[in-house]
Design a protein around this motif. Structure first.
Motif, PDB file in Angstrom:
ATOM      1  N   HIS A  28       0.847  -1.201   0.000  1.00  0.00           N
ATOM      2  CA  HIS A  28       0.000   0.000   0.000  1.00  0.00           C
ATOM      3  C   HIS A  28       0.878   1.244   0.000  1.00  0.00           C
ATOM      4  O   HIS A  28       1.774   1.382   0.831  1.00  0.00           O
ATOM      5  CB  HIS A  28      -0.898   0.019   1.239  1.00  0.00           C
ATOM      6  N   VAL A  51     -17.360  -3.605   3.270  1.00  0.00           N
ATOM      7  CA  VAL A  51     -17.918  -2.361   2.727  1.00  0.00           C
ATOM      8  C   VAL A  51     -17.721  -2.317   1.209  1.00  0.00           C
ATOM      9  O   VAL A  51     -16.685  -2.724   0.693  1.00  0.00           O
ATOM     10  CB  VAL A  51     -17.248  -1.138   3.409  1.00  0.00           C
ATOM     11  N   GLU A  52     -18.747  -1.862   0.478  1.00  0.00           N
ATOM     12  CA  GLU A  52     -18.680  -1.791  -0.982  1.00  0.00           C
ATOM     13  C   GLU A  52     -18.412  -0.349  -1.435  1.00  0.00           C
ATOM     14  O   GLU A  52     -18.769   0.603  -0.749  1.00  0.00           O
ATOM     15  CB  GLU A  52     -20.015  -2.260  -1.586  1.00  0.00           C
ATOM     16  N   GLU A  53     -17.830  -0.237  -2.613  1.00  0.00           N
ATOM     17  CA  GLU A  53     -17.502   1.083  -3.162  1.00  0.00           C
ATOM     18  C   GLU A  53     -18.758   1.950  -3.289  1.00  0.00           C
ATOM     19  O   GLU A  53     -18.719   3.156  -3.059  1.00  0.00           O
ATOM     20  CB  GLU A  53     -16.845   0.896  -4.534  1.00  0.00           C
ATOM     21  N   ASP A  54     -19.861   1.313  -3.648  1.00  0.00           N
ATOM     22  CA  ASP A  54     -21.109   2.032  -3.872  1.00  0.00           C
ATOM     23  C   ASP A  54     -21.530   2.873  -2.665  1.00  0.00           C
ATOM     24  O   ASP A  54     -21.864   4.056  -2.803  1.00  0.00           O
ATOM     25  CB  ASP A  54     -22.199   1.011  -4.217  1.00  0.00           C
ATOM     26  N   HIS A  91     -14.446   5.057   8.892  1.00  0.00           N
ATOM     27  CA  HIS A  91     -14.927   3.683   8.761  1.00  0.00           C
ATOM     28  C   HIS A  91     -14.346   2.818   9.875  1.00  0.00           C
ATOM     29  O   HIS A  91     -13.340   3.187  10.485  1.00  0.00           O
ATOM     30  CB  HIS A  91     -14.562   3.117   7.379  1.00  0.00           C
ATOM     31  N   LEU A 133     -19.652   3.867  -0.231  1.00  0.00           N
ATOM     32  CA  LEU A 133     -18.639   4.897   0.011  1.00  0.00           C
ATOM     33  C   LEU A 133     -18.918   6.127  -0.850  1.00  0.00           C
ATOM     34  O   LEU A 133     -18.907   7.259  -0.361  1.00  0.00           O
ATOM     35  CB  LEU A 133     -17.236   4.352  -0.284  1.00  0.00           C
ATOM     36  N   SER A 134     -19.226   5.903  -2.109  1.00  0.00           N
ATOM     37  CA  SER A 134     -19.458   7.078  -2.962  1.00  0.00           C
ATOM     38  C   SER A 134     -20.782   7.747  -2.582  1.00  0.00           C
ATOM     39  O   SER A 134     -20.900   8.965  -2.640  1.00  0.00           O
ATOM     40  CB  SER A 134     -19.377   6.706  -4.443  1.00  0.00           C
ATOM     41  N   LYS A 135     -21.755   6.950  -2.152  1.00  0.00           N
ATOM     42  CA  LYS A 135     -23.029   7.572  -1.731  1.00  0.00           C
ATOM     43  C   LYS A 135     -22.856   8.487  -0.522  1.00  0.00           C
ATOM     44  O   LYS A 135     -23.416   9.590  -0.483  1.00  0.00           O
ATOM     45  CB  LYS A 135     -24.067   6.483  -1.396  1.00  0.00           C
TER      46      LYS A 135
END
Ligand SMILES: [Mg+2]
Ligand SMILES: [Mg+2]
Lengths: 345, 345
Positions: free
Chosen positions: B10, B59-62, B52, B64-66
């Motif tokens: 990372h 956790v999904e990316e969706d 978080h 997070l962006s929401k």
């Protein structure tokens, strides 16, 4: 439901038709005690009733007796747990209105217990709105009978199997519980008994409760082990096809009803101490174990083969360690697809 | 933590020392952006921060962006879920005071997102009592910045790994996710290719995404499969010791970094169509697979052997079904104790 009750031989169960909501189902259950009071001795009106959810299968006797005792004293009682997340109220626009101070609130879980007269009275009094949209029995007892239920701290076991992940967790918990105890069966020959002893000690060093018996005086010992709910058996033998010996154990297992609830694991461990350097496993042996395992599967007994081969006493402990690791892997997984395979330690 | 970051390479991670409570840890994290503004380009003050919990690994990316989009508009946003249990308040005597109407409340989960200036301001303003006893960031934003966070419905994936049963569930979910796709590798010989084709079709009929490639033209195909995150490989071969061919795949797997995060399953499937009726497996073969599997384990590749033997074309589909069942069992369990074993279909 009826087939489950028959299969497991439950004698003191009466099935009542559910309603379209949780509360209507519970009310149907309570009504039976009043309506059938004189027709069936199982349905005499009880002093206390326990209400529980089938989706909380790991309930312990301890919490049941605690809520019953508390219900006798307070009229109602229910299990509670700390909240895992903060609870918040949202405004009409989908934004945060306020959050609750987590320490002041609890999650209401099951089981709950009530004096029959109180909970029956509450259900008789409550409105159709309550029956259709409510979910909390403690709330009905408070609202309609002024009964402040006693709250009893429950354990984490009371969790509700809700999502797919909960089914995974439930399966792992059951398999874990079934893997705590292993019965090692040997015959009296020296080499076999020695391996049996080493295996016993190795399992014990891994916090597994190991019980050893020798096949010659097995009968009454085995009965004790069956009634101790041991679900795992390792038969060590130096004969190539020890299926006859295994059959004897299987017959006793069947009589014990042990395989009725959970699959029993039976590992046929073959000890090869022949001097034959070009050792090999023949197709007949493989076919034989597979066929036997296929038949046993129908009886809910999962049979696996395990081969130990050694010529050198110096490596014996190493091989037993490897065998113990394979045994524990088979027992913990209880994988029905791997039955009849012959593993090599 | 540092070793994890190094191991997985990372590049955009900065570790900040935690505090003695949740809020103090988060505050420490926020402070770094202000105190080190000019020293490190990673630590330039962001417009939006996401908070978080590491214990919510799915956790999904969706979502997070929401929450980020909602935070830009409302200043703060957080994921919510329906309550699983009724929430109740207890009185001082341990009895029920009142229960909350479940439909009006939600569980506050993570992730949450904030305009940096709002959440930083809230932490600067809040009291020691808040920092020591509070847990809810949305509450701080509301109390100290009058920001009513937007609440965003999250999926069940956001659950918090809290109890031992949650670790079991997490493990099963990961194994399930890794088992959706299988790559079948064959060489061009007719018998091998035929088995490969049948296996491919059988897996597909079980809703498994099967990809087939032939070994001769494997290079660029395999690169695509690696980058598609396929963690399961079946090499079908009619040579008795196909370890050399497997080594070629292993070399490519290593270069791909695929086994870094999760164990890769590699099943060496040996096709025996010899007319030899007294077929047997020699100890050399067993030892060879075991040794190879032991070495591969260090590279996080789990190797299992699978033998298919048939003389009769009529039973071919039956044997392939049996092989597919064993393959799926091995892939789903990913049991490191069973590596190097030779199973028979
Ligand atoms: Mg309830
Ligand atoms: Mg929070």
């Amino acid at each position: 439901m009826k087939s489950i009750i028959e299969k497991y031989g439950h004698k003191r169960v009466v099935i009542v038709k559910g309603g379209i909501t949780r509360h209507r189902s519970i009310f149907n259950g309570l009504k039976v005690f009043v309506e059938n009071e004189f027709s069936n001795h199982l349905l005499q009106k009880p002093e206390v009733v326990i209400i529980h959810d089938a989706v909380r299968p790991f309930v312990e006797e301890d919490i049941l007796s605690k809520v019953v005792m508390a219900a006798k004293e307070h009229g109602a009682a229910g299990a509670i747990r700390p909240l895992v997340s903060t609870v918040i109220a949202s405004a009409a626009d989908g934004c945060l209105d306020h959050s609750l101070e987590r320490a002041r609130y609890r999650a209401s879980e099951m089981p709950q217990a009530f004096l029959f007269d109180i909970i029956y009275e509450a259900y008789q009094q409550c409105t159709d709105y309550d029956l259709d949209y409510g979910t909390e029995c403690l709330h009905l007892a408070l609202k309609y009978c002024k009964t402040n239920a006693k709250l009893v701290e429950g354990t984490a076991d009371l969790w509700k199997v809700t999502y797919k992940r909960d089914l995974y967790a439930a399966e792992s918990i059951i398999k874990d519980n079934l893997s705590q105890q292993v019965c090692v069966i040997t015959d009296v020959k020296e080499a076999v008994a020695q391996i049996g002893f080493l295996l016993h000690e190795t399992l014990k060093s891994q916090q597994i409760e190991a019980v050893s018996i020798s096949l010659s005086k097995s009968d009454s010992h085995l009965q004790n082990i069956f009634s101790g709910q041991c679900y795992n058996f390792v038969c060590i033998n130096d004969k190539k096809y020890a299926i006859q010996e295994a059959q004897q154990l299987v017959d006793m297992l069947e009589k014990s009803n042990l395989p009725l609830l959970y699959p029993v694991v039976l590992i046929l461990m073959h000890l090869d101490i022949s001097e034959n350097i070009s050792f090999s496993i023949g197709i007949e042996e493989l076919t034989r174990i597979k066929k036997f395992a296929g038949e046993m599967k129908k009886k809910n007994i999962l049979v696996y083969g395990l081969l130990i081969q050694y010529k050198d006493h110096l490596v014996l402990q190493k091989i037993v360690n490897s065998a113990a690791a394979l045994i524990m892997a088979l027992i913990k997984d209880r994988n029905p697809e791997l039955i009849g395979q012959l593993l090599v330690a």
